[in-house]
Motif scaffolding. Structure first.
Motif, PDB file in Angstrom:
ATOM      1  N   LEU A  97       0.825  -1.206   0.000  1.00 23.60           N
ATOM      2  CA  LEU A  97       0.000   0.000   0.000  1.00 23.60           C
ATOM      3  C   LEU A  97       0.865   1.264   0.000  1.00 23.60           C
ATOM      4  N   ALA A  98       2.002   1.227   0.691  1.00 25.09           N
ATOM      5  CA  ALA A  98       2.902   2.382   0.697  1.00 25.09           C
ATOM      6  C   ALA A  98       3.446   2.647  -0.699  1.00 25.09           C
ATOM      7  N   VAL A  99       3.812   1.596  -1.405  1.00 21.25           N
ATOM      8  CA  VAL A  99       4.292   1.761  -2.781  1.00 21.25           C
ATOM      9  C   VAL A  99       3.208   2.388  -3.650  1.00 21.25           C
ATOM     10  N   GLU A 100       1.986   1.860  -3.548  1.00 25.05           N
ATOM     11  CA  GLU A 100       0.883   2.412  -4.342  1.00 25.05           C
ATOM     12  C   GLU A 100       0.646   3.889  -4.033  1.00 25.05           C
ATOM     13  N   LYS A 101       0.666   4.229  -2.759  1.00 20.96           N
ATOM     14  CA  LYS A 101       0.375   5.601  -2.364  1.00 20.96           C
ATOM     15  C   LYS A 101       1.418   6.571  -2.901  1.00 20.96           C
ATOM     16  N   PHE A 102       2.684   6.235  -2.748  1.00 20.35           N
ATOM     17  CA  PHE A 102       3.748   7.142  -3.183  1.00 20.35           C
ATOM     18  C   PHE A 102       3.954   7.111  -4.693  1.00 20.35           C
ATOM     19  N   ARG A 103       3.699   5.967  -5.318  1.00 25.20           N
ATOM     20  CA  ARG A 103       3.913   5.859  -6.756  1.00 25.20           C
ATOM     21  C   ARG A 103       2.714   6.328  -7.560  1.00 25.20           C
ATOM     22  N   ASP A 104       1.500   5.923  -7.093  1.00 27.14           N
ATOM     23  CA  ASP A 104       0.298   6.155  -7.884  1.00 27.14           C
ATOM     24  C   ASP A 104      -0.657   7.168  -7.269  1.00 27.14           C
ATOM     25  N   GLY A 105      -0.450   7.480  -6.018  1.00 23.51           N
ATOM     26  CA  GLY A 105      -1.313   8.449  -5.358  1.00 23.51           C
ATOM     27  C   GLY A 105      -2.517   7.858  -4.659  1.00 23.51           C
ATOM     28  N   HIS A 106      -2.729   6.534  -4.809  1.00 27.93           N
ATOM     29  CA  HIS A 106      -3.889   5.880  -4.198  1.00 27.93           C
ATOM     30  C   HIS A 106      -3.483   4.522  -3.640  1.00 27.93           C
ATOM     31  N   ALA A 107      -3.957   4.211  -2.453  1.00 30.66           N
ATOM     32  CA  ALA A 107      -3.818   2.866  -1.893  1.00 30.66           C
ATOM     33  C   ALA A 107      -5.100   2.103  -2.217  1.00 30.66           C
ATOM     34  N   THR A 108      -4.990   1.008  -2.970  1.00 32.04           N
ATOM     35  CA  THR A 108      -6.169   0.336  -3.506  1.00 32.04           C
ATOM     36  C   THR A 108      -6.537  -0.921  -2.726  1.00 32.04           C
ATOM     37  N   THR A 109      -7.774  -1.309  -2.867  1.00 28.92           N
ATOM     38  CA  THR A 109      -8.254  -2.545  -2.242  1.00 28.92           C
ATOM     39  C   THR A 109      -7.579  -3.763  -2.854  1.00 28.92           C
ATOM     40  N   VAL A 110      -7.447  -3.771  -4.182  1.00 30.85           N
ATOM     41  CA  VAL A 110      -6.767  -4.883  -4.847  1.00 30.85           C
ATOM     42  C   VAL A 110      -5.307  -4.941  -4.406  1.00 30.85           C
ATOM     43  N   GLY A 111      -4.695  -3.777  -4.197  1.00 29.90           N
ATOM     44  CA  GLY A 111      -3.326  -3.744  -3.706  1.00 29.90           C
ATOM     45  C   GLY A 111      -3.206  -4.342  -2.322  1.00 29.90           C
ATOM     46  N   ALA A 112      -4.168  -4.046  -1.453  1.00 29.69           N
ATOM     47  CA  ALA A 112      -4.161  -4.631  -0.116  1.00 29.69           C
ATOM     48  C   ALA A 112      -4.257  -6.150  -0.183  1.00 29.69           C
ATOM     49  N   ALA A 113      -5.165  -6.647  -1.012  1.00 29.56           N
ATOM     50  CA  ALA A 113      -5.333  -8.098  -1.154  1.00 29.56           C
ATOM     51  C   ALA A 113      -4.078  -8.737  -1.735  1.00 29.56           C
ATOM     52  N   SER A 114      -3.473  -8.089  -2.720  1.00 30.45           N
ATOM     53  CA  SER A 114      -2.260  -8.628  -3.336  1.00 30.45           C
ATOM     54  C   SER A 114      -1.095  -8.600  -2.356  1.00 30.45           C
ATOM     55  N   GLY A 115      -1.019  -7.534  -1.532  1.00 28.86           N
ATOM     56  CA  GLY A 115       0.017  -7.483  -0.517  1.00 28.86           C
ATOM     57  C   GLY A 115      -0.124  -8.593   0.502  1.00 28.86           C
ATOM     58  N   VAL A 116      -1.347  -8.914   0.857  1.00 24.49           N
ATOM     59  CA  VAL A 116      -1.600 -10.034   1.762  1.00 24.49           C
ATOM     60  C   VAL A 116      -1.014 -11.324   1.189  1.00 24.49           C
ATOM     61  N   VAL A 117      -1.308 -11.588  -0.075  1.00 18.61           N
ATOM     62  CA  VAL A 117      -0.814 -12.820  -0.700  1.00 18.61           C
ATOM     63  C   VAL A 117       0.705 -12.811  -0.782  1.00 18.61           C
ATOM     64  N   ALA A 118       1.303 -11.661  -1.121  1.00 19.41           N
ATOM     65  CA  ALA A 118       2.766 -11.578  -1.199  1.00 19.41           C
ATOM     66  C   ALA A 118       3.405 -11.893   0.152  1.00 19.41           C
ATOM     67  N   GLY A 119       2.819 -11.370   1.222  1.00 10.66           N
ATOM     68  CA  GLY A 119       3.352 -11.657   2.554  1.00 10.66           C
ATOM     69  C   GLY A 119       3.221 -13.116   2.934  1.00 10.66           C
ATOM     70  N   LEU A 120       2.094 -13.712   2.606  1.00 11.92           N
ATOM     71  CA  LEU A 120       1.881 -15.127   2.890  1.00 11.92           C
ATOM     72  C   LEU A 120       2.900 -15.991   2.150  1.00 11.92           C
ATOM     73  N   VAL A 121       3.142 -15.631   0.893  1.00 11.06           N
ATOM     74  CA  VAL A 121       4.109 -16.382   0.089  1.00 11.06           C
ATOM     75  C   VAL A 121       5.504 -16.286   0.698  1.00 11.06           C
ATOM     76  N   ALA A 122       5.935 -15.073   1.037  1.00 14.11           N
ATOM     77  CA  ALA A 122       7.304 -14.868   1.504  1.00 14.11           C
ATOM     78  C   ALA A 122       7.571 -15.549   2.837  1.00 14.11           C
ATOM     79  N   ILE A 123       6.612 -15.557   3.735  1.00 19.76           N
ATOM     80  CA  ILE A 123       6.840 -16.126   5.063  1.00 19.76           C
ATOM     81  C   ILE A 123       6.725 -17.650   5.056  1.00 19.76           C
ATOM     82  N   THR A 124       6.170 -18.221   4.001  1.00 19.24           N
ATOM     83  CA  THR A 124       5.952 -19.669   3.969  1.00 19.24           C
ATOM     84  C   THR A 124       7.219 -20.478   4.232  1.00 19.24           C
ATOM     85  N   PRO A 125       8.321 -20.253   3.534  1.00 20.82           N
ATOM     86  CA  PRO A 125       9.507 -21.077   3.830  1.00 20.82           C
ATOM     87  C   PRO A 125      10.179 -20.716   5.142  1.00 20.82           C
ATOM     88  N   ALA A 126       9.910 -19.509   5.660  1.00 23.38           N
ATOM     89  CA  ALA A 126      10.684 -18.967   6.772  1.00 23.38           C
ATOM     90  C   ALA A 126       9.962 -18.940   8.107  1.00 23.38           C
TER      91      ALA A 126
END
Length: 441
Positions: free
Chosen positions: A287-316
């Protein structure tokens, strides 16, 4: 019912562990229908049913494969051919697993804790759900343009020759495991019959996410772009579906990660907490990237960020501290937010950002363990070797899946990958399934 339990199991099955693993397996199973909602919402209105069917069909096809020969190829403990796979026929059909002692008491000892008291049939069910969602994840890369029959054939071949061997290599004592004959042992030697510096993939960074991410990218290139890619706007048709899918994925992921502890213990608790905070941090990073890059924090961005976090923490999730999990989540969220732009930079149509999210975040989660792993990571133990091992297993997984996915795609080419242009323009739901999601009169 107790009457159906073989006599040799009485006093040996840990009912608490068994209940934990059954519930964890159910949570992971929920993730595939959740993915159907997530991907379905991201698709266009005329393609939503096909997108959901690609996930649901994986649930059907892969479940049958896993019972017949899948578990045996990954975990039977008989064979370990070249460190790639076990004998597919050892427990063909799994009927033998209902008549054996608990895991840890005989040749079915596939968990790390001896005498865990977990029946092997329960472990098989848990692992089945991982195989299902891995294939379903790939489908997002080729949304809206692939023949359903070809997709089903791909599901069979990919599961058999890519997923099952990779699961064996990482978790079943194969080439990418802690085994004394694995790559890590070859690089840095052995201690007490195991690799001195063991690879870490607690719940599927290589087996699930790097695997699905690179396969999705290759299929997207092989199948080709959607009509109008780069010209037309492909907007999600139902953002509430996306949010519902993300919420259910997050819920199910606790079974994915905490369940991989194999029992309800402190390791499961650490995995649970790390899964929660890494995911939250990744969402904020995106959401921070979206806000500073695009000017808006989006709902789809929030959902996609959730999935990215889930993916990254899986092995660790079991090998970093909660603060480390937060750091990992932020990095993954930011990197994946930029990663979804790779398809435009390199000109391939990864429809629902399987590469940008799963491959990017999966690589980050796997390799970052070389820095963040407690005791062995560079930031904690001051030892570079864990970083080298993590990088090598990630690279081998990329190469293995990449090469075999190309071969599978070529094998299926004569059957046809793409629907015709008219059907694609009209909508794949109608041409492949003779249905529409919404009867708008």
């Amino acid at each position: 019912m107790l009457a159906s339990v073989p006599d040799e199991l009485f006093g040996k099955v840990d009912t608490g562990t068994t209940a934990w693993m059954l519930m964890s397996a159910a949570l992971v199973l929920l993730m595939t229908p959740a993915l159907a909602f997530f991907y379905g919402g991201l698709s266009r209105q005329k393609s939503v049913l096909n997108m959901m069917m690609m996930s649901i069909s994986s649930l059907g096809v892969v479940s049958v494969i896993y019972v017949l020969w899948g578990y045996s190829m990954s975990f039977s403990g008989e064979g370990n051919y070249l460190g790639l796979f076990d004998n597919p026929f050892t427990y063909f059909g799994l009927d033998q697993l209902t008549e054996t002692k608990a895991v840890g008491d005989d040749t079915l000892a596939v968990l790390s804790a001896p005498g865990s008291g977990l029946p092997a049939i329960v472990f098989a069910g848990f692992q089945l759900t991982f195989a299902v969602i891995t294939v379903a994840l790939i489908s997002g890369a080729v949304a809206e343009r692939v023949k359903f029959g070809t997709w089903l054939a791909f599901t069979v071949l990919f599961t058999t020759v890519v997923y099952l061997p990779l699961a064996h290599m990482v978790w079943g004592g194969g080439l990418l495991s802690h085994d004394e004959n694995g790559l890590a042992a070859m690089m840095f030697g052995t201690t007490d019959g195991e690799a001195t510096v063991a690879p870490i993939d607690f719940a599927g960074g290589t087996v699930v996410h790097i695997n699905a991410g690179i396969a999705g990218g290759i299929l997207a290139i092989f199948v080709g772009k959607r009509l109008g890619f780069g010209k037309a706007a492909y907007r999600p048709h139902n953002i509430p579906f996306v949010m519902l899918g993300a919420a259910l994925l997050w819920f199910g992921w606790f079974g994915f990660n905490a369940g991989s502890a194999g029992t309800a213990n402190a390791t499961a608790g650490l995995a649970w907490v790390n899964t929660a905070v890494a995911t939250a941090a990744a969402m904020l990073g995106w959401l921070a990237v979206e806000k500073f890059r695009d000017g808006h924090a989006t709902t789809v961005g929030a959902a996609s960020g959730v999935v990215a976090g889930l993916v990254a923490i899986t092995p660790a999730c079991a090998n970093v501290s909660p603060v480390g999990a937060i750091a990992l989540g932020v990095v993954a969220g930011v990197a994946a937010a930029f990663g979804v732009g790779l398809k435009h930079r390199f000109g391939f149509d990864d429809s629902l950002d399987v590469v940008g999210v799963h491959l990017v975040a999966g690589l980050i989660g796997t390799v970052a363990l070389g820095f963040l792993a407690k005791d062995t990571g560079l930031f904690y133990g001051g030892d570079y070797r864990q970083l080298v091992v993590q990088a090598v297993i990630a690279l081998v997984a990329l190469l293995y899946t990449g090469v075999l996915t190309v071969i599978i795609a070529l094998i299926l080419k004569p059957f046809g990958w793409r629907i015709d242009k008219e059907s694609e323009a009209d909508g794949i739901d109608n041409s492949e399934h003779a249905e529409t999601a919404y009867d708008l009169v």
